[in-house]
Enzyme design. Structure first.
Site, short mmCIF file in Angstrom:
data_model
loop_
_atom_site.label_atom_id
_atom_site.label_comp_id
_atom_site.label_asym_id
_atom_site.label_seq_id
_atom_site.Cartn_x
_atom_site.Cartn_y
_atom_site.Cartn_z
N LYS A 1 9.06 -9.31 6.76
CA LYS A 1 8.61 -8.82 8.07
C LYS A 1 7.51 -9.71 8.65
O LYS A 1 7.60 -10.14 9.80
CB LYS A 1 8.11 -7.37 7.96
CG LYS A 1 9.16 -6.39 7.48
CD LYS A 1 8.63 -4.97 7.44
CE LYS A 1 7.48 -4.74 6.48
NZ LYS A 1 7.82 -4.96 5.05
N ARG B 1 5.46 3.76 9.06
CA ARG B 1 5.86 3.76 7.66
C ARG B 1 6.50 5.09 7.26
O ARG B 1 6.99 5.22 6.15
CB ARG B 1 4.64 3.56 6.75
CG ARG B 1 4.22 2.10 6.56
CD ARG B 1 4.90 1.51 5.41
NE ARG B 1 4.26 0.61 4.49
CZ ARG B 1 3.75 -0.59 4.70
NH1 ARG B 1 3.64 -1.08 5.88
NH2 ARG B 1 3.34 -1.32 3.70
N ARG C 1 4.73 -14.35 -3.72
CA ARG C 1 4.08 -14.49 -2.41
C ARG C 1 2.66 -15.03 -2.54
O ARG C 1 1.90 -14.63 -3.42
CB ARG C 1 4.03 -13.11 -1.73
CG ARG C 1 3.14 -13.10 -0.50
CD ARG C 1 3.49 -12.01 0.46
NE ARG C 1 3.18 -10.68 -0.04
CZ ARG C 1 3.49 -9.57 0.62
NH1 ARG C 1 4.12 -9.64 1.79
NH2 ARG C 1 3.20 -8.39 0.12
N ARG D 1 -1.96 -11.65 -3.44
CA ARG D 1 -2.51 -10.33 -3.15
C ARG D 1 -2.58 -9.50 -4.42
O ARG D 1 -1.63 -9.49 -5.19
CB ARG D 1 -1.64 -9.62 -2.10
CG ARG D 1 -2.04 -9.98 -0.68
CD ARG D 1 -1.04 -9.52 0.34
NE ARG D 1 -0.60 -8.13 0.17
CZ ARG D 1 0.26 -7.52 0.99
NH1 ARG D 1 0.74 -8.18 2.04
NH2 ARG D 1 0.63 -6.29 0.79
N ARG E 1 5.12 0.90 -4.39
CA ARG E 1 5.39 0.65 -2.97
C ARG E 1 6.87 0.81 -2.67
O ARG E 1 7.24 1.34 -1.61
CB ARG E 1 4.88 -0.74 -2.58
CG ARG E 1 3.36 -0.77 -2.41
CD ARG E 1 2.77 -2.13 -2.65
NE ARG E 1 3.18 -3.09 -1.65
CZ ARG E 1 3.19 -4.41 -1.86
NH1 ARG E 1 2.83 -4.90 -3.03
NH2 ARG E 1 3.57 -5.22 -0.91
P1 ADP Z 1 3.97 -5.23 2.65
O1 ADP Z 1 4.22 -6.02 3.89
O2 ADP Z 1 4.04 -6.08 1.44
O3 ADP Z 1 4.76 -4.00 2.52
P2 ADP Z 1 1.56 -4.42 4.00
O4 ADP Z 1 0.67 -5.58 4.14
O5 ADP Z 1 2.36 -3.97 5.16
O6 ADP Z 1 2.47 -4.71 2.72
O7 ADP Z 1 0.75 -3.15 3.49
C1 ADP Z 1 -0.12 -3.21 2.39
C2 ADP Z 1 -0.70 -1.80 2.14
O8 ADP Z 1 -1.47 -1.37 3.28
C3 ADP Z 1 0.33 -0.71 1.92
O9 ADP Z 1 0.78 -0.62 0.58
C4 ADP Z 1 -0.47 0.54 2.34
O10 ADP Z 1 -1.37 0.92 1.33
C5 ADP Z 1 -1.29 0.02 3.51
N1 ADP Z 1 -0.58 0.20 4.80
C6 ADP Z 1 -0.14 -0.78 5.64
N2 ADP Z 1 0.45 -0.25 6.72
C7 ADP Z 1 0.39 1.10 6.57
C8 ADP Z 1 0.84 2.21 7.34
N3 ADP Z 1 1.51 2.05 8.50
N4 ADP Z 1 0.60 3.46 6.85
C9 ADP Z 1 -0.05 3.66 5.71
N5 ADP Z 1 -0.50 2.67 4.93
C10 ADP Z 1 -0.29 1.39 5.35
P1 ADP Z 2 6.77 -8.46 4.23
O1 ADP Z 2 5.83 -8.70 5.38
O2 ADP Z 2 8.01 -7.76 4.65
O3 ADP Z 2 6.10 -7.78 3.07
P2 ADP Z 2 6.63 -11.37 3.86
O4 ADP Z 2 6.98 -11.92 5.18
O5 ADP Z 2 5.21 -11.40 3.43
O6 ADP Z 2 7.25 -9.88 3.69
O7 ADP Z 2 7.54 -12.14 2.78
C1 ADP Z 2 7.38 -11.88 1.38
C2 ADP Z 2 7.47 -13.20 0.61
O8 ADP Z 2 8.83 -13.68 0.65
C3 ADP Z 2 6.64 -14.34 1.19
O9 ADP Z 2 6.16 -15.09 0.12
C4 ADP Z 2 7.62 -15.14 2.06
O10 ADP Z 2 7.27 -16.51 2.09
C5 ADP Z 2 8.93 -14.94 1.31
N1 ADP Z 2 10.10 -14.82 2.18
C6 ADP Z 2 10.20 -14.25 3.41
N2 ADP Z 2 11.47 -14.30 3.89
C7 ADP Z 2 12.20 -14.90 2.91
C8 ADP Z 2 13.60 -15.28 2.80
N3 ADP Z 2 14.49 -15.01 3.79
N4 ADP Z 2 13.99 -15.90 1.67
C9 ADP Z 2 13.11 -16.17 0.67
N5 ADP Z 2 11.80 -15.85 0.72
C10 ADP Z 2 11.34 -15.23 1.83
#
Ligand code: ADP
Ligand code: ADP
Ligand code: ZN
Length: 219
Positions: free
Chosen positions: A13, A88, A127, A160, A171
């Site tokens: 995302k 979420r 990541r 992270r 998660r």
């Molecule tokens: P990822 O993209 O890997 O799923 P995020 O960076 O979006 O992780 O979120 C990291 C953490 O921040 C989540 O596990 C949660 O604890 C918190 N968080 C982020 N967005 C929300 C949301 N919309 N509602 C509740 N908690 C959130």
């Molecule tokens: P999210 O925001 O949904 O948690 P990220 O954009 O942070 O996901 O992507 C998670 C990890 O996967 C990052 O290290 C990113 O570089 C990698 N990644 C994202 N899209 C792809 C893909 N299509 N194929 C392989 N790796 C990817």
């Protein structure tokens, strides 16, 4: 263009949101990034959120909804925005609809990046993020030119702390229990654009571009 990006943690995302934000010149609003920034700055919201983030649990809805509402009310969102990591759960989805209604606007599309679980675990485990500018990398799929160093700004890359095996498991469980409900909700109101996310970053970007061009609800 007003959009939400939906998908499991690690779906890509953040990576795709950066692309959409650049292309349409709209702000990329990541609630995860906002919370991590707040934690770094030790604000009251940041201090409260840290405990939830570390365990991989959701931060309480009222905290998140207040934060997003304030952000969407700023002038740079009038032209559009891309929400990443919010909503979420259904309550947050309803709160978003309410907020947009108050602002006299609506969503154009919800892009759902569908990625199988074994792929997201692989993506989250490798990541890396720039400590200085927040740019995202992956040790295998998007390696920086120099190991551990950001291509864009020379900053140091870090993993992270919530990208560890136990927190990833939590998660994904929360995603299955709460976030997945949003897929049928947005489908039922004809906003859902589903993208096969188990392809390379560039292939997914191209697919999103093509689908937004053809599927976008016209005002
Ligand atoms: P990822 O993209 O890997 O799923 P995020 O960076 O979006 O992780 O979120 C990291 C953490 O921040 C989540 O596990 C949660 O604890 C918190 N968080 C982020 N967005 C929300 C949301 N919309 N509602 C509740 N908690 C959130
Ligand atoms: P999210 O925001 O949904 O948690 P990220 O954009 O942070 O996901 O992507 C998670 C990890 O996967 C990052 O290290 C990113 O570089 C990698 N990644 C994202 N899209 C792809 C893909 N299509 N194929 C392989 N790796 C990817
Ligand atoms: Zn950087």
């Amino acid at each position: 263009m007003k959009t939400v990006l939906l998908g499991p943690p690690g779906a890509g995302k953040g990576t795709q949101a950066e692309h959409i934000a650049r292309k349409y010149e709209i702000p990329h609003i990541s609630t995860g990034d906002m919370l991590r920034q707040a934690t770094k700055n030790q604000t009251p919201v940041g201090l409260e959120a840290a405990g939830y983030i570390d365990k991989g649990e959701l931060v309480p809805d009222d905290v998140i909804v207040r934060m997003v509402k304030e952000r969407l009310g700023r002038p740079d969102c009038r032209k559009g925005f891309i929400l990443d990591g919010f909503p979420r759960n259904l309550q947050q989805g309803k709160a978003l609809a309410h907020t947009l209604d108050e602002l006299g606007t609506d969503l154009d599309a919800v892009v759902y990046i569908n990625v199988p679980e074994h792929d997201v675990i692989d993506r989250l485990s490798g990541r890396q993020t720039c400590r200085n500018c927040g740019e995202g990398y992956h040790v295998k799929y998007m390696p920086p030119k120099n190991k551990g160093v950001c291509d864009k700004c020379g900053g140091q890359l870090y993993q992270r702390t919530d990208d560890n095996a136990q927190t990833i498991k939590n998660r994904l469980e929360i995603y299955r229990q709460q976030t997945a409900d949003l897929i049928s909700y947005y489908d039922s109101i004809n906003l859902l654009v589903e993208i096969a996310g188990d392809k390379t970053i560039d292939e997914v970007t191209k697919e999103i571009d093509a689908r937004l061009r053809t599927d976008l609800r016209q005002p």
